[in-house]
Design a protein around this motif. Structure first.
Motif, PDB file in Angstrom:
ATOM      1  N   GLN A 569      -4.445  -8.637  -9.815  1.00 25.13           N
ATOM      2  CA  GLN A 569      -3.042  -8.410  -9.496  1.00 25.13           C
ATOM      3  C   GLN A 569      -2.728  -8.849  -8.077  1.00 25.13           C
ATOM      4  O   GLN A 569      -3.606  -8.919  -7.221  1.00 25.13           O
ATOM      5  N   GLY A 570      -1.454  -9.159  -7.836  1.00 29.49           N
ATOM      6  CA  GLY A 570      -1.020  -9.523  -6.499  1.00 29.49           C
ATOM      7  C   GLY A 570      -0.802  -8.298  -5.626  1.00 29.49           C
ATOM      8  O   GLY A 570      -0.831  -7.163  -6.087  1.00 29.49           O
ATOM      9  N   MET A 571      -0.568  -8.545  -4.341  1.00 26.90           N
ATOM     10  CA  MET A 571      -0.363  -7.458  -3.390  1.00 26.90           C
ATOM     11  C   MET A 571       1.107  -7.027  -3.386  1.00 26.90           C
ATOM     12  O   MET A 571       1.984  -7.735  -3.874  1.00 26.90           O
ATOM     13  N   VAL A 572       1.349  -5.863  -2.798  1.00 23.98           N
ATOM     14  CA  VAL A 572       2.713  -5.429  -2.492  1.00 23.98           C
ATOM     15  C   VAL A 572       2.941  -5.700  -1.007  1.00 23.98           C
ATOM     16  O   VAL A 572       2.153  -5.276  -0.158  1.00 23.98           O
ATOM     17  N   THR A 573       3.981  -6.437  -0.691  1.00 22.26           N
ATOM     18  CA  THR A 573       4.271  -6.802   0.692  1.00 22.26           C
ATOM     19  C   THR A 573       5.600  -6.196   1.120  1.00 22.26           C
ATOM     20  O   THR A 573       6.439  -5.830   0.297  1.00 22.26           O
ATOM     21  N   LYS A 574       5.784  -6.117   2.422  1.00 23.60           N
ATOM     22  CA  LYS A 574       7.079  -5.719   2.984  1.00 23.60           C
ATOM     23  C   LYS A 574       7.283  -6.530   4.250  1.00 23.60           C
ATOM     24  O   LYS A 574       6.414  -6.568   5.117  1.00 23.60           O
ATOM     25  N   GLY A 575       8.410  -7.201   4.294  1.00 28.49           N
ATOM     26  CA  GLY A 575       8.624  -8.109   5.409  1.00 28.49           C
ATOM     27  C   GLY A 575       7.735  -9.325   5.336  1.00 28.49           C
ATOM     28  O   GLY A 575       7.447  -9.963   6.351  1.00 28.49           O
ATOM     29  N   GLY A 576       7.269  -9.638   4.120  1.00 25.66           N
ATOM     30  CA  GLY A 576       6.461 -10.833   3.914  1.00 25.66           C
ATOM     31  C   GLY A 576       4.990 -10.661   4.190  1.00 25.66           C
ATOM     32  O   GLY A 576       4.222 -11.609   4.047  1.00 25.66           O
ATOM     33  N   VAL A 577       4.537  -9.458   4.589  1.00 30.33           N
ATOM     34  CA  VAL A 577       3.114  -9.234   4.875  1.00 30.33           C
ATOM     35  C   VAL A 577       2.622  -8.027   4.106  1.00 30.33           C
ATOM     36  O   VAL A 577       3.398  -7.145   3.718  1.00 30.33           O
ATOM     37  N   LYS A 578       1.320  -7.986   3.866  1.00 33.40           N
ATOM     38  CA  LYS A 578       0.708  -6.886   3.134  1.00 33.40           C
ATOM     39  C   LYS A 578       0.977  -5.564   3.839  1.00 33.40           C
ATOM     40  O   LYS A 578       0.909  -5.477   5.059  1.00 33.40           O
ATOM     41  N   MET A 579       1.285  -4.537   3.036  1.00 33.05           N
ATOM     42  CA  MET A 579       1.516  -3.218   3.610  1.00 33.05           C
ATOM     43  C   MET A 579       0.260  -2.709   4.311  1.00 33.05           C
ATOM     44  O   MET A 579      -0.832  -2.774   3.759  1.00 33.05           O
ATOM     45  N   SER A 580       0.413  -2.210   5.546  1.00 27.17           N
ATOM     46  CA  SER A 580      -0.697  -1.575   6.251  1.00 27.17           C
ATOM     47  C   SER A 580      -0.128  -0.697   7.360  1.00 27.17           C
ATOM     48  O   SER A 580       0.959  -0.957   7.879  1.00 27.17           O
ATOM     49  N   LYS A 581      -0.881   0.342   7.707  1.00 31.89           N
ATOM     50  CA  LYS A 581      -0.433   1.240   8.766  1.00 31.89           C
ATOM     51  C   LYS A 581      -0.293   0.501  10.091  1.00 31.89           C
ATOM     52  O   LYS A 581       0.610   0.766  10.872  1.00 31.89           O
ATOM     53  N   SER A 582      -1.222  -0.427  10.357  1.00 33.52           N
ATOM     54  CA  SER A 582      -1.196  -1.131  11.635  1.00 33.52           C
ATOM     55  C   SER A 582       0.077  -1.939  11.816  1.00 33.52           C
ATOM     56  O   SER A 582       0.544  -2.139  12.929  1.00 33.52           O
ATOM     57  N   LYS A 583       0.656  -2.395  10.700  1.00 32.07           N
ATOM     58  CA  LYS A 583       1.897  -3.166  10.783  1.00 32.07           C
ATOM     59  C   LYS A 583       3.130  -2.279  10.642  1.00 32.07           C
ATOM     60  O   LYS A 583       4.265  -2.758  10.770  1.00 32.07           O
ATOM     61  N   ASN A 585       4.474  -0.974   8.032  1.00 29.91           N
ATOM     62  CA  ASN A 585       5.370  -1.343   6.918  1.00 29.91           C
ATOM     63  C   ASN A 585       4.973  -0.653   5.611  1.00 29.91           C
ATOM     64  O   ASN A 585       5.257  -1.158   4.530  1.00 29.91           O
ATOM     65  N   VAL A 586       4.302   0.491   5.705  1.00 26.61           N
ATOM     66  CA  VAL A 586       3.863   1.206   4.516  1.00 26.61           C
ATOM     67  C   VAL A 586       5.021   2.011   3.929  1.00 26.61           C
ATOM     68  O   VAL A 586       5.765   2.674   4.651  1.00 26.61           O
TER      69      VAL A 586
END
Length: 823
Positions: A569-583, A585-586
């Motif tokens: 399966q593909g990833m879920v992104t937000k703002g065009g990048v993979k969701m992560s706490k460091s970014k 965008n979770v």
């Protein structure tokens, strides 16, 4: 029936009913056909996010679909709870890894249950629990006893920040995949598993797999990297032992103009000892130790090397050539030595140009107009002594025969694959069950003494040889052979050891005397459908395949591959990048569930696009999914509440159209789930069915709804609810009961379409005059040739084109075309 769509009350009520009735619990039953659906289990290193939800919702659709197809469906869940992700998070937050990990497991479990995933929760597996890693240690001992586990000193990838060894696959663009710190090379004594012994089987059996993404298969083939060629021995004056190289191009041996050793090659020290090159080599090695294997092997990055003051003899032409050490040759690949042919190898060419080394052409391209400075293809051998004039393929065979006859080499197959390094100098992992005794040496822990427990009271901060080495209570033990004082191994196992067999444990997680019951594994395995990220194409999937092949050879199981089909399966992104706490965008599943409900999340994720592609999170998309479910609720409840009128004539044409739509939708949804994983198009077809229900009810209501019309509306509503169920399990269970059904929809029989009811009762016939389309007429399907001709001749547009012309003949294609030939 509730007046409004109260998603929170509906979802909690149905989840309780499923649990109270043990709806998703299954048992080994040879009398039933089985289907094993499995999503890759998560690292509980942080809070659950939408990437997790996507993976598990996809698997849930498949599990629910096959359950309703009558299969005995195993759908379990667990947690890959050892390893760097959890330990690094615990260190960062200054919380013991056990406390941190179990807290994250609790949060993940709650989210998965709240989303309504159809797991058999009795089978939950947690790899950091002693009842699980006891058997991870047991498997290590089976490898060890069968000479498939060994310890050796070697160059390893070392992350200074994580203070641990990394497998090559865990180094991304020269950096640690977990923390991003540049990786250095370090000499350590480490534990390995002999995956290379299974290289050929792992490669060949790729062709036996079912539906796997081609890119994953390609990645595995490339990682295994089979090459046919030859070992050739080069000799150095004054050195009693030859230096062996492996080459896929023995036909180019007359083009060797320099020789390259890996900087780490053990012979380098002997060759430069006591010479002016000794210090230069030492400094060069220190510099190269800061480069990753990926960068050293890059085709594009600049190559570095130094001459070490020695020459080596080419065994075929007797020429002495200089010996260099260079960063692009690695000790772990091939033999750690390369015969450099710059005219026919790109990396050798770049190196030769940079250091002004000779370049000699020995393969002439077949196309005379080729002017490549470095030609790596086949051709005619030139400047190659008695072999000149031979086609290069013939030359390969003849040179291999020659070196075998002369005893200076042999034909061989080589692999890029290296043995699996499983040692980790970290706390949070399964202890390796080995002790060291001054009298008895290296001793495996007896199976009866497993598990070797991971102590809780340990300073788990990285540093030194290993956190466990600082725990005297753990280190100091007695030898199981002689009873004298001994020391435990203080490295822990790579977490991929735990994940290479967890799918077997799900089959019978209750047994404490063995890793699984053979009868359970024989029934459930292999996994029918595995679902997870493509990032595991090499590490986890390859290791699991290797594990299974070893267990089969040891007669512990009777199958050769763990996973029949794989979906990435593909990833879920937000703002065009993979969701992560460091970014930052979770998106929290709990917040979305609270606002919109679990079914809304499920619909949004499944409808956003093909599941193999990345999907961008969209608040507007979530709102749209919620509006859709509210519309489903209103549509079905309006059908239930509509009143009948026996005094009106039923609209037979509209009823037939709705019936066709029902069966067309059944076929579409069934095909999209089973064959394509096209959940988005399946949901789209259900939206079309809903619109058809709404339009039909409006048309019927204009004159009053006849009982026959109410019946077909009811059938359409039940079809909508039934087919929507794998995607939207809670709402559909509620509506199913409202439609008068008493059974659980989640385990009811899947609908099947009727081919006869797919047939259109009206068809459009194209009317041509002298081969050109002039009109179209709509007639009942199956109308015969004579009647179609009469319809056509009465058509106004046809009459206009035939004005004052005579019909000579006509050509008729049933239900499609009528061509009138006129003059």
């Amino acid at each position: 029936m509730r007046e409004n769509y109260d998603f929170d009350a509906i979802e909690l009520e149905w989840q309780k009913k499923w649990s109270d009735n043990h709806l998703f619990q299954v048992e080994t039953n040879p009398d039933r056909k089985k289907y094993y659906v499995l999503e890759m289990f998560p690292y509980p290193s942080g809070d659950p996010h939408m990437g997790h939800v996507k993976n598990y919702v996809i698997g849930d659709v498949v599990a629910r679909y096959f359950t309703r197809q009558g299969f005995n469906v195993l759908h379990p869940m667990g947690y890959d709870s050892f390893g760097l992700p959890a330990e690094n998070a615990a260190i960062k937050n200054n919380i013991h890894p056990s406390i941190w990990t179990h807290d994250k497991i609790d949060k993940m479990r709650k989210v998965l249950k709240r989303i309504g995933i159809s797991y058999d929760w009795r089978r939950e597996v947690i790899t950091c629990e002693p009842e699980y890693y006891k058997f991870t240690q047991w498997f290590f001992l089976q490898f060890y006893k069968n000479h498939l586990a060994y310890k050796k000193a070697g160059q390893v990838n070392w992350c200074p920040s994580c203070s641990t060894v990394l497998a090559n696959e865990q180094v991304v663009e020269g950096n640690c995949e977990r923390c991003g710190t540049p990786v250095i090379r370090k000499m350590l004594s480490q534990w390995y598993l002999k995956i290379t012994k299974y290289a050929e089987a792992l490669l060949n059996d790729i062709d036996t797999l079912g539906e796997w993404p081609e890119r994953v298969l390609t990645m595995q083939r490339n990682w295994i990297g089979r090459s046919e060629g030859a070992y050739i021995d080069f000799s150095i004056s004054g050195l009693n032992k030859p230096i062996r190289v492996f080459t896929t191009r023995p036909d180019t041996i007359f083009g060797v103009t320099f020789f390259v050793l890996a900087p780490e090659h053990p012979l380098v020290d002997e060759l430069v000892a006591g010479t002016s090159y000794q210090d230069k080599v030492k400094k060069f090695r220190e510099k190269i130790s800061r480069k990753s294997d990926i960068n050293r092997m890059s085709e594009t990055l600049d190559k570095e090397g130094i001459y070490i003051g020695k020459e080596i003899l080419n065994p075929l032409n007797g020429e002495e050539i200089p010996i260099w050490i260079a960063d692009y040759v690695l000790l772990e690949y091939g033999t750690g030595a390369v015969m450099a042919v710059p005219a026919h190898d790109e990396r050798d060419y770049q190196f030769a140009v940079k250091y002004n080394l000779p370049i000699r052409q020995v393969i002439q391209p077949l196309q005379s107009d080729s002017n490549e400075k470095c030609y790596a293809g086949s051709g005619l051998m030139v400047n190659s002594g008695d072999f000149s004039g031979l086609p290069s393929e013939d030359g390969k065979r003849k040179i291999i025969s020659y070196i075998e006859k002369e005893g200076i080499g042999k034909g061989a197959v080589s692999y890029r694959l290296r043995d699996w390094l499983i040692s980790r100098q970290r706390y949070w992992g399964a202890p390796i069950p080995i002790v060291y005794c001054d009298r008895c040496g290296e001793v495996p822990v007896p199976e009866k003494d497993l598990p070797v427990l991971l102590p809780q009271n340990v300073d788990f901060q990285p540093g030194g040889p290993s956190p466990l080495a600082r725990c005297a209570e753990f280190v100091n033990t007695v030898c199981p052979i002689c009873g004298e004082p001994a020391k435990r191994e203080t490295d822990t196992m790579d977490t991929f050891m735990c994940s290479s067999w967890y799918f077997l444990r799900y089959c019978s997680p209750w047994t404490d005397q063995e890793p699984f019951k053979r009868k359970d594994v024989d029934y459930w395995m292999p996994v029918n459908q595995y679902i997870g990220g493509v990032e595991h194409a090499i590490l986890h999937l390859l290791y699991s395949r290797f594990f299974i092949k070893v267990l089969k050879d040891l007669k512990i199981i009777n199958f050769s591959e763990p996973f029949i089909n794989l979906f990435a399966q593909g990833m879920v992104t937000k703002g065009g990048v993979k969701m992560s706490k460091s970014k930052g965008n979770v998106v929290s599943p709990r917040e979305i569930i609270q606002k919109y409900g679990a079914d809304t999340i499920r619909v949004f994720i499944l409808f956003a696009g093909p599941p193999e592609l990345d999907m961008e999170w969209s608040d507007r998309g979530v709102e749209g999914a919620h509006r859709f479910l509210n519309r489903v609720w209103r549509t079905v409840t309006e059908v239930i509440r509509c009143e009948e009128d026996q005094q009106v004539e039923p609209n037979q044409e509209r009823m037939k159209a709705l019936e066709r739509m029902i069966h067309r939708t059944i076929l579409k949804v069934d095909t999209d789930i089973r064959e394509r994983f096209h959940f988005n198009t399946a949901i789209s077809s259900l939206m079309e069915l809903m619109n058809e229900i709404i339009d039909s009810q409006r048309i019927f209501s204009e004159k009053g709804i006849h009982p026959q019309e109410k019946e077909i509306l009811f059938e359409a509503a039940k079809t909508l609810v039934s087919l929507l169920n794998p995607f939207v399990p809670h709402l559909t269970e509620e509506l199913w009961r409202a439609l008068g059904e008493s059974s659980f929809l989640s385990v009811s029989e899947w609908m099947t379409h009727d081919e006869e009811k797919l047939v259109e009762n009206q068809v459009e016939i194209v009317i041509q005059i002298n081969g050109k389309v002039r009109s179209k007429v709509t007639v009942p399907a199956g109308t015969d040739e004579k009647d179609v001709l009469q319809f056509a001749l009465k058509d106004e547009r046809v009459q206009t084109w035939m004005d004052q012309k005579a019909l000579v003949k006509h050509i008729f294609v049933p239900d499609k075309l009528l061509n009138l030939v006129v003059r």
